[in-house]
Design an enzyme around this catalytic site. Structure first.
Site, short mmCIF file in Angstrom:
data_model
loop_
_atom_site.label_atom_id
_atom_site.label_comp_id
_atom_site.label_asym_id
_atom_site.label_seq_id
_atom_site.Cartn_x
_atom_site.Cartn_y
_atom_site.Cartn_z
N TYR A 1 79.33 -34.86 -63.34
CA TYR A 1 78.54 -35.32 -62.20
C TYR A 1 77.37 -34.36 -61.98
CZ TYR A 1 82.45 -38.48 -61.81
OH TYR A 1 83.39 -39.44 -62.11
N CYS B 1 89.59 -40.16 -56.35
CA CYS B 1 88.81 -41.30 -55.87
C CYS B 1 89.74 -42.49 -55.66
CB CYS B 1 87.79 -41.72 -56.92
SG CYS B 1 86.52 -40.50 -57.19
N ALA C 1 86.47 -37.20 -54.10
CA ALA C 1 85.04 -36.92 -54.25
C ALA C 1 84.29 -37.80 -53.26
CB ALA C 1 84.60 -37.23 -55.67
N SER D 1 95.36 -32.96 -55.86
CA SER D 1 94.04 -32.90 -56.49
C SER D 1 93.20 -34.07 -55.97
CB SER D 1 94.23 -33.01 -58.01
OG SER D 1 93.10 -32.54 -58.70
N ARG E 1 98.05 -37.28 -60.87
CA ARG E 1 98.84 -38.49 -61.17
C ARG E 1 100.32 -38.36 -60.83
NH1 ARG E 1 96.27 -38.71 -67.02
NH2 ARG E 1 96.31 -36.48 -66.54
N ARG F 1 84.92 -26.84 -57.85
CA ARG F 1 85.56 -27.32 -59.07
C ARG F 1 84.54 -27.35 -60.19
NH1 ARG F 1 89.69 -32.37 -60.18
NH2 ARG F 1 91.14 -30.77 -59.49
N GLN G 1 86.61 -32.84 -51.06
CA GLN G 1 85.68 -32.52 -52.14
C GLN G 1 84.40 -33.32 -51.88
OE1 GLN G 1 86.10 -34.40 -56.09
NE2 GLN G 1 86.23 -32.34 -56.93
C1 LIG Z 1 92.87 -42.00 -59.69
C2 LIG Z 1 92.18 -40.68 -60.00
C3 LIG Z 1 91.04 -40.33 -59.31
C4 LIG Z 1 90.42 -39.10 -59.53
N1 LIG Z 1 89.34 -38.73 -58.77
C5 LIG Z 1 88.87 -37.47 -58.85
C6 LIG Z 1 87.93 -36.98 -57.91
O1 LIG Z 1 87.58 -37.66 -56.93
N2 LIG Z 1 87.46 -35.72 -58.07
C7 LIG Z 1 87.89 -34.92 -59.10
O2 LIG Z 1 87.41 -33.79 -59.20
N3 LIG Z 1 88.80 -35.35 -59.98
C8 LIG Z 1 89.32 -36.58 -59.85
N4 LIG Z 1 90.33 -36.97 -60.70
C9 LIG Z 1 90.90 -35.99 -61.62
C10 LIG Z 1 92.12 -35.32 -60.97
O3 LIG Z 1 91.77 -34.64 -59.77
C11 LIG Z 1 92.80 -34.34 -61.93
O4 LIG Z 1 91.92 -33.29 -62.20
C12 LIG Z 1 93.21 -35.02 -63.24
O5 LIG Z 1 93.81 -36.28 -63.00
C13 LIG Z 1 94.20 -34.15 -64.02
O6 LIG Z 1 95.36 -33.90 -63.24
P1 LIG Z 1 96.75 -34.71 -63.48
O7 LIG Z 1 97.13 -34.52 -64.92
O8 LIG Z 1 97.72 -34.04 -62.53
O9 LIG Z 1 96.53 -36.14 -63.16
C14 LIG Z 1 90.94 -38.22 -60.50
C15 LIG Z 1 92.09 -38.59 -61.23
C16 LIG Z 1 92.71 -39.78 -60.97
C17 LIG Z 1 93.98 -40.13 -61.73
#
Ligand SMILES: Cc1cc2nc3c(=O)[nH]c(=O)nc-3n(C[C@H](O)[C@H](O)[C@H](O)COP(=O)(O)O)c2cc1C
Length: 363
Positions: free
Chosen positions: A189, A32, A64, A29, A331, A237, A106
């Site tokens: 956003y 950032c 992103a 996923s 994560r 997304r 993204q």
């Molecule tokens: C460090 C970090 C950075 C993230 N950056 C973005 C991002 O750039 N774009 C986005 O759509 N979601 C971002 N997210 C959300 C994740 O893509 C994901 O949707 C969210 O963490 C839930 O998934 P998980 O439970 O597997 O962590 C970020 C999450 C984390 C932990």
């Protein structure tokens, strides 16, 4: 496993969309890293994305990436607003492909949530003296909490300029070797701010009725699709719900998915929330999978599920039950870049095309 599921696709079955084949249904996923200077990728990004490609994921979606400097969430965010951003990405994408993964990206604009400090510096809006900049949004409504800056309500000229920025960033993403493009219209956003009545109170053709609130995203998608080759997948997304009364919800998401499908979108990445602060979200294992399942069933559009997917059997089940075509992990893949190989072993699947041969003695 019920008999019906035996023939159904599973987590380790390749997926072909357009001319692109993912070796399995596991995607990184977008995350950032807040580790760029002037939007440029560097060795950190090579190692971060490269490790997860070597770890066996089928799809690696880069963070992103801002289509303009003012569209960055923080000064450390990645960008594709200038030609100089392309070259360091070419190297990363070559490596990701060499590991057997598909490199994706993204692109987005942070809207009223831009101009913030990096999370490890508190994440609050930055004053001009600390390197902050004026923000843009559909309406002059602040996010609130640690992001109190009131954004400038976009003029039609601003809207056209940002849409052009999306198109230019798409062209650069292609030059950089990406094979999968995702438009960020989630998490509060800019594009999400247009969708939700809670952040969009415009009275022109970009606000008010559903048709108007989706106009920014639809027009942007159509413009991007014109320059992003037909042979390559285009994803979007969205936050399927704001989890707030009077906000964006699943019903609107279904109707939007239909429109996006008609506009040439190949997959909807189903996340939720983050439009307004202080909202209670019933987070738990797979808590957003139901959105993906519903939208996939109602519209026939391919979907990705994301959010607290950590267990191999859980991920496999999501694909087998037709709740999503792809599962995205964030994560859990930070904790263990080799999760896909571990999952294959746990599920009795071959790791032949996933584990790097340099590491073969480990498995
Ligand atoms: C460090 C970090 C950075 C993230 N950056 C973005 C991002 O750039 N774009 C986005 O759509 N979601 C971002 N997210 C959300 C994740 O893509 C994901 O949707 C969210 O963490 C839930 O998934 P998980 O439970 O597997 O962590 C970020 C999450 C984390 C932990």
């Amino acid at each position: 496993m019920p008999a019906k599921s035996n023939n159904a696709p599973h987590l380790f079955q390749p997926l072909t969309i357009k001319s692109i084949t993912l070796r399995n249904r596991i995607g990184v996923s977008p995350m950032c890293q807040y580790s760029s200077e002037d939007g440029l990728a560097n060795d950190w990004h090579l190692v971060h994305l490269g490790a997860r490609a070597a770890g066996g994921a089928g799809l690696v979606i880069a963070e992103a990436t801002a289509v303009s400097p003012e569209g960055r969430i923080t000064p450390g965010c990645a960008g594709l607003w200038a030609d100089r951003h392309v070259e360091p990405l070419i190297r990363i994408n070559r490596f990701v492909r060499q590991q057997g993964a598909v490199p994706g990206i993204q692109i987005g604009h942070a809207g009223r949530k831009a101009s913030a400090a990096r999370p490890w510096d508190g994440g609050a809006h930055l004053e001009a003296e600390a390197g902050g900049w004026p923000t843009l949004a559909p309406s002059a409504l602040a996010f609130g909490a640690e992001l109190p800056m009131v954004p400038h309500a976009m003029s039609i000229a601003d809207i056209l300029r940002v849409q052009n920025d999306f198109v230019s960033a798409t062209q650069r993403a292609l030059l950089a070797g990406y094979e999968w493009l995702e438009l960020h219209s989630a998490h509060g956003y800019l594009s999400h701010e247009f969708l939700s009545p809670l952040s969009n109170q415009r009275t022109d053709s970009y606000g008010g009725a559903f048709e108007n609130r989706i106009r920014f995203l639809l027009e942007t998608t159509e413009a991007v699709r014109r320059v992003w080759p037909d042979r390559l997948p285009l994803a979007v997304r969205i936050s399927c719900t704001d989890w707030a009364p009077g906000g964006w919800d699943l019903e609107q998401s279904v109707e939007l998915a239909r429109r996006l499908k008609n506009a040439g979108v190949d997959l909807l990445d189903c996340s939720s929330g983050a439009l307004i602060p202080g909202v209670k979200i019933p987070a738990g294992p797979g808590f957003q999978v139901g959105f993906s399942e519903h939208i996939r069933r109602e519209t026939g559009l391919a979907t990705a599920a994301v959010g607290l997917i950590t267990d191999p059997a859980q991920a496999d089940q999501i694909v087998r039950l037709g709740q999503a075509d792809v599962v995205l992990l964030a994560r859990e893949l930070l904790r263990d870049p080799h999760w896909p190989v571990r999952a294959a072993r746990a599920l009795g699947q071959s790791t032949a095309d996933m584990a790097p041969r340099q590491y073969s003695r480990a498995w």
